[in-house]
Scaffold this motif. Structure first.
Motif, short mmCIF file in Angstrom:
data_model
loop_
_atom_site.label_atom_id
_atom_site.label_comp_id
_atom_site.label_asym_id
_atom_site.label_seq_id
_atom_site.Cartn_x
_atom_site.Cartn_y
_atom_site.Cartn_z
N ASN A 52 0.65 -1.14 -0.09
CA ASN A 52 -0.06 -0.04 0.08
C ASN A 52 0.85 1.26 0.01
OD1 ASN A 52 0.89 -0.59 2.69
ND2 ASN A 52 -0.67 1.17 3.34
N HIS A 53 0.29 2.44 -0.63
CA HIS A 53 1.03 3.69 -0.38
C HIS A 53 0.09 4.66 0.28
CE1 HIS A 53 2.51 1.44 -3.88
NE2 HIS A 53 3.51 1.82 -3.66
N MET A 54 0.82 5.60 1.05
CA MET A 54 0.08 6.67 1.69
C MET A 54 -0.05 7.67 0.89
SD MET A 54 -1.28 5.78 4.39
CE MET A 54 -1.65 7.35 5.01
N TYR A 55 -1.34 8.31 0.69
CA TYR A 55 -1.40 9.50 -0.27
C TYR A 55 -2.78 10.19 0.37
CZ TYR A 55 -2.69 12.78 -4.16
OH TYR A 55 -3.09 13.61 -4.79
N ASP A 56 -2.49 11.48 0.81
CA ASP A 56 -3.56 12.18 1.25
C ASP A 56 -4.31 11.66 2.50
OD1 ASP A 56 -5.03 14.91 1.22
OD2 ASP A 56 -6.62 14.20 -0.19
N GLY A 57 -3.78 10.93 3.31
CA GLY A 57 -4.22 10.63 4.54
C GLY A 57 -4.95 9.03 4.40
N GLY A 58 -4.89 8.66 3.01
CA GLY A 58 -5.45 7.42 2.88
C GLY A 58 -4.47 6.39 2.40
N ASN A 59 -5.09 4.97 2.42
CA ASN A 59 -4.10 3.90 2.18
C ASN A 59 -4.64 3.42 0.43
OD1 ASN A 59 -2.50 2.40 4.10
ND2 ASN A 59 -4.52 3.09 5.24
N TYR A 60 -3.63 3.63 -0.42
CA TYR A 60 -3.79 3.36 -1.70
C TYR A 60 -3.07 2.34 -2.16
CZ TYR A 60 -6.36 7.88 -2.51
OH TYR A 60 -7.23 8.96 -2.44
N LEU A 61 -3.99 1.26 -2.76
CA LEU A 61 -3.35 -0.16 -3.44
C LEU A 61 -4.02 -0.44 -4.52
CD1 LEU A 61 -5.58 -1.67 -1.77
CD2 LEU A 61 -3.91 -2.11 -0.02
N THR A 62 -3.74 -1.60 -5.18
CA THR A 62 -4.32 -2.49 -6.20
C THR A 62 -5.13 -3.41 -5.84
OG1 THR A 62 -2.50 -3.80 -6.70
CG2 THR A 62 -2.40 -1.76 -7.59
N VAL A 63 -5.90 -4.11 -6.71
CA VAL A 63 -6.85 -5.24 -6.03
C VAL A 63 -5.74 -6.22 -5.90
CG1 VAL A 63 -8.90 -4.81 -7.42
CG2 VAL A 63 -6.98 -5.77 -8.76
N HIS A 64 -4.66 -6.49 -6.72
CA HIS A 64 -3.60 -7.56 -6.50
C HIS A 64 -3.08 -7.09 -5.06
CE1 HIS A 64 -0.17 -10.04 -6.73
NE2 HIS A 64 -0.99 -10.98 -7.60
N GLY A 65 -2.88 -6.09 -4.80
CA GLY A 65 -1.88 -5.77 -3.66
C GLY A 65 -2.82 -5.75 -2.38
N TYR A 66 -4.17 -5.81 -2.61
CA TYR A 66 -4.96 -6.04 -1.30
C TYR A 66 -5.26 -7.71 -1.12
CZ TYR A 66 -8.88 -5.77 1.74
OH TYR A 66 -9.69 -5.68 3.08
N SER A 67 -5.13 -8.28 -1.99
CA SER A 67 -5.60 -9.80 -2.20
C SER A 67 -4.76 -10.63 -1.22
CB SER A 67 -5.41 -10.28 -3.80
OG SER A 67 -3.94 -10.68 -3.74
N GLY A 68 -3.68 -10.31 -0.64
CA GLY A 68 -3.00 -11.10 0.35
C GLY A 68 -3.89 -11.08 1.71
N PHE A 69 -4.50 -10.22 1.86
CA PHE A 69 -5.50 -10.53 3.11
C PHE A 69 -6.25 -11.61 3.18
CE2 PHE A 69 -5.14 -5.66 3.96
CZ PHE A 69 -4.52 -5.79 5.28
N PHE A 70 -6.93 -11.96 1.97
CA PHE A 70 -7.98 -13.09 1.88
C PHE A 70 -6.95 -14.34 1.59
CE2 PHE A 70 -10.68 -9.58 2.11
CZ PHE A 70 -11.83 -9.94 2.86
N ARG A 71 -6.16 -14.30 0.67
CA ARG A 71 -5.33 -15.57 0.43
C ARG A 71 -4.64 -16.14 1.63
NH1 ARG A 71 -0.80 -14.46 -1.79
NH2 ARG A 71 -0.78 -12.29 -2.01
N ILE A 72 -4.00 -15.21 2.52
CA ILE A 72 -3.36 -15.61 3.69
C ILE A 72 -4.19 -16.26 4.70
CG2 ILE A 72 -1.50 -15.03 5.30
CD1 ILE A 72 -0.26 -13.56 3.09
#
Length: 337
Positions: free
Chosen positions: A213-233
């Motif tokens: 994830n990348h921080m920008y303007d106070g928020g967490n920005y990421l891609t669908v692939h970048g977020y997928s780790g939560f559910f895969r793991i």
């Protein structure tokens, strides 16, 4: 020491932003920039432990993007691409990203997968995981109580209002707060849980679950692939132990968001998911509506993540449930052959 200080300062800055803007853009815990594992492995290796309802502990499986066993293409990716292109052309949405992964053989595909979105409330999953990681060592922590003082109503800042929220002055256990945070996406419950965690605990979750994830303007920005780790793991029970991974997905299976993925699958199908929304209803910027989860198809579970950007939340939700419906039907057709 310097790196820890930078991460801690970013955490504190994000926490201050919560009191001013919204908890949906919380969690500035570190500017993670982990390398995505997009490499090709020649062997398809699988070792799975059985006997769990929501998880399937897996040692290793990886295929190139868009391929199934023996390198056969995933047949319905093109259908999803054509549907999304039609919706963007019609002005229903501005942008859509999709991630699909078969949890049986590891095959996956991404559409517009390099575009980053504000994950917003979907980052509540990391708060849950951090608390369950604590509870592995001391399960009694789930009975620890917190009291919401009611001074700031973070839930009032949400575009999609929680069906239920915690009450000021009443003590709640961590277990109860997890329920409110995940089932109703209550920002007040999230604030109490988040505020008690240490920066290193949250950084450990993001590192251990391969979240980029990348921080920008106070928020967490990421891609669908970048977020997928939560559910895969979580599904593979490779960060939390089996008991806590099961608990996490059981909590996520009770999410109250009937407009999204669950509306696109047959009634009674178990879906463990988390949605997120950012700036919905704004007149000046495109709003974002996302959902990510595991669909427990009778013949094999799969992950589906959909991130959208546009000016009409109802139409964005329609895109989410339509993609969900198309993919469920395609999976059903393939597994019925």
């Amino acid at each position: 020491m310097k790196t820890s200080c930078v991460r801690y300062c970013k955490l504190k800055l994000a926490l201050v932003c919560l009191t001013v803007v919204s908890l949906s853009v919380m969690a500035g815990w570190g500017a993670h920039d982990l390398f995505h594992r997009y490499y090709d492995r020649s062997a398809n290796r699988k070792i799975i432990l059985k006997g769990f309802r929501f998880t399937s502990p897996l040692l290793d499986v990886e295929l190139p993007e868009g391929m199934k066993d023996r390198y056969a293409p995933i047949p319905f990716k093109k259908k999803i691409e054509e549907y999304i292109q039609a919706q963007v052309k019609a002005g229903t949405v501005r942008n859509v990203s999709v991630y699909y992964r078969d949890l049986g053989d590891g095959s996956w595909f991404g559409i517009n997968e390099t575009r980053e979105f504000n994950a917003a409330s979907m980052m509540k999953v990391s708060v849950m995981v951090a608390w369950l990681k604590r509870a592995e060592k001391n399960p009694q922590l789930l009975g620890q109580k917190f009291v919401y003082d009611g001074k700031i109503n973070y839930a009032s800042m949400q575009s999609i209002k929680p069906l239920k929220t915690i009450v000021a002055g009443k003590p709640y256990t961590v277990d109860e707060l997890l329920h409110y945070m995940l089932n109703y996406s209550d920002n007040n419950a999230t604030y109490l849980l988040f505020n008690d965690l240490q920066p290193d605990e949250l950084n450990s979750v993001l590192d251990g679950m391969d979240i980029s994830n990348h921080m920008y303007d106070g928020g967490n920005y990421l891609t669908v692939h970048g977020y997928s780790g939560f559910f895969r793991i979580l599904y593979n029970a490779s960060f939390l132990n089996h008991e806590m991974s099961e608990k996490a997905l059981q909590l996520l299976s009770l999410q109250d968001f009937p407009q999204g993925i669950v509306a696109g699958v047959p009634k009674g199908t178990v879906v463990a998911a988390k949605f997120g929304e950012y700036e919905l209803g704004s007149q000046n910027v495109d709003g974002q509506l996302h959902e990510f989860g595991i669909i427990y198809h009778p013949k094999g579970a799969y992950i589906l993540g959909i991130m959208t950007e546009g000016r009409d939340a109802a139409r964005q939700a329609e895109v989410i449930r339509t993609v969900s419906s198309i993919i469920y039907a395609e999976v059903d057709a393939v597994t019925s052959r």
